[in-house]
Design an enzyme around this catalytic site. Sequence first.
Site, PDB file in Angstrom:
ATOM      1  N   ASP A 179      -9.893  38.445  25.147  1.00  0.00           N
ATOM      2  CA  ASP A 179     -10.916  37.545  24.608  1.00  0.00           C
ATOM      3  C   ASP A 179     -10.279  36.161  24.588  1.00  0.00           C
ATOM      4  OD1 ASP A 179     -12.584  35.970  23.039  1.00  0.00           O
ATOM      5  OD2 ASP A 179     -13.158  37.619  21.716  1.00  0.00           O
ATOM      6  N   HIS A 180     -10.670  35.314  25.534  1.00  0.00           N
ATOM      7  CA  HIS A 180      -9.957  34.050  25.700  1.00  0.00           C
ATOM      8  C   HIS A 180     -10.042  33.159  24.459  1.00  0.00           C
ATOM      9  CE1 HIS A 180     -14.021  32.630  26.886  1.00  0.00           C
ATOM     10  NE2 HIS A 180     -13.607  31.466  26.435  1.00  0.00           N
ATOM     11  N   HIS A 242     -16.583  36.727  20.578  1.00  0.00           N
ATOM     12  CA  HIS A 242     -15.783  35.585  20.135  1.00  0.00           C
ATOM     13  C   HIS A 242     -15.974  35.268  18.653  1.00  0.00           C
ATOM     14  CE1 HIS A 242     -15.068  35.146  24.296  1.00  0.00           C
ATOM     15  NE2 HIS A 242     -16.137  34.462  24.603  1.00  0.00           N
TER      16      HIS A 242
END
Length: 504
Positions: A179-180, A242
């Site tokens: 999950d950037h 996110h």
Amino acid sequence: MPKTENQLLVIFGASGDLTARKLVPALYKLYKDDHLPEHFVVLGVARSFMTDEQFRNRVALESKYLDDSEAFIEAFSEKLFYEDLHKKYDVSYRELNERIQNLNTVYQCNNNFIFYLSTPPSLFEAIAKNLTAEGLNDERLGWKRLIVEKPFGYSLDTAKALNEGLHRYFKESQIYRIDHYLGKETVQNILVTRFANSVFEPLWNRDYIDHIEITNAESGGVESRGGYYDKSGALRDMFQSHLLQLVALIVMEPPLSADPEEIRNEKLKALKSLRMMTDPEVLERDTIRGQYLSSMIDGERVNGYREEEDVDPDSITETYAAVKFFVDNWRWADVPFYVRTAKRMPTKVTEVVIHFKSPHHQIFKNSNINKDNKLIIRIQPDEGILLKFGVKVPGQGFKVERGNLDFYYSGLGDSHIMEAYERLLLDAMQGDATLYARADEVEAAWRFTDPILNYWKSPKAKVYGYSAGVWGPEHANELIEGTHEWRNPGRNLADDPGYCVIDC
């Protein structure tokens, strides 16, 4: 710093945009900063035919994302190789295994392999199965790790099925769900702000915090992602992954240590403590979904969502989602959380706002300032932290003005702040799973999100229009209790007119 062992990185889907735009540039920066091990190579794998030289030209030598001397880029490109899968991912990997073993021997990678699945989730299980058939999940000689990209399912059931499919072939300890957002320094700094500072740690509870809001805004529309986005929507695309990860970091209890599993255990408990929203009346009152309409921005007409490429002209997919919810534990009882995410907003910004309660005894009642203190953690852009508090205006009497105490990451001078993919790739290379989502975390997030999505399928659930370039539907502020409203941030962190700034 942990030691980065010699290893081979295999990227499935290497002919795609993510490899050229994010993964190879991140690896290049790690190479420039001397973070890669002495023996390290990358093998791109995809269904398109390319030679090693063509792959190197595409992602490195002719890339617009790498900027440095040609000699430096050329030296890096020699670490890149390519293998063609002949049009299908679900085939025998015998030839691929032979190439991997050859590179492993020649470049002394010590049988340490990372497999990065930059492919649609529908291919994850097939790739894992075919790797296993060749013994490429076996850790008796060297470790083996699997990195998978979001989305991690489209519902709780599909997420469970995805996890079960991967677990047939790889252990959970081998799987890294990337999950950037968690790779951003300002996201990680939430933990440090909370647990390393006696200024905030004692205040981080219902006794001192009135409410918390999180805003994720994008100024652009869906652009070329209309086909994907119309099947997903804002709640699936951003909120479930996110933004609930941000919520977990804010809500979680102090872990026993900085050990990755201890942190992930507390994040899981936090996600499980979110109050489920199943009552239709609650869902109607405490959720808002909207869709952007055509408008004029800077003198130019922009399309409405239904006019975008590959979007159903009768689509009810949300491009704006706002949710009010509560956390059922001692620390956060009765503290409302407000989370919104949207496209076609006035600016691109992500931030967390902690609203502290006003003093119980108001001495300066004649002051016209909103006296609640705010701690603003800016994720992007203009990354930093801002504390808003009251200060006395010079002169007679006690006129109170709002002051800002701010810190900016850009003020750290020569310190290099890693981009998200740099940090996350390096962590995976070193076996640090702190910033990666675990299977039970993913399922807990879906368990909370699914009832909202199911309610939004009903005819009773409304979709509100909002003009592109404004802060969502007109009644969005009605979601927030009392006299409070959403903080509509500007591009710069300290964006209030007439403020007093005290620099760090």
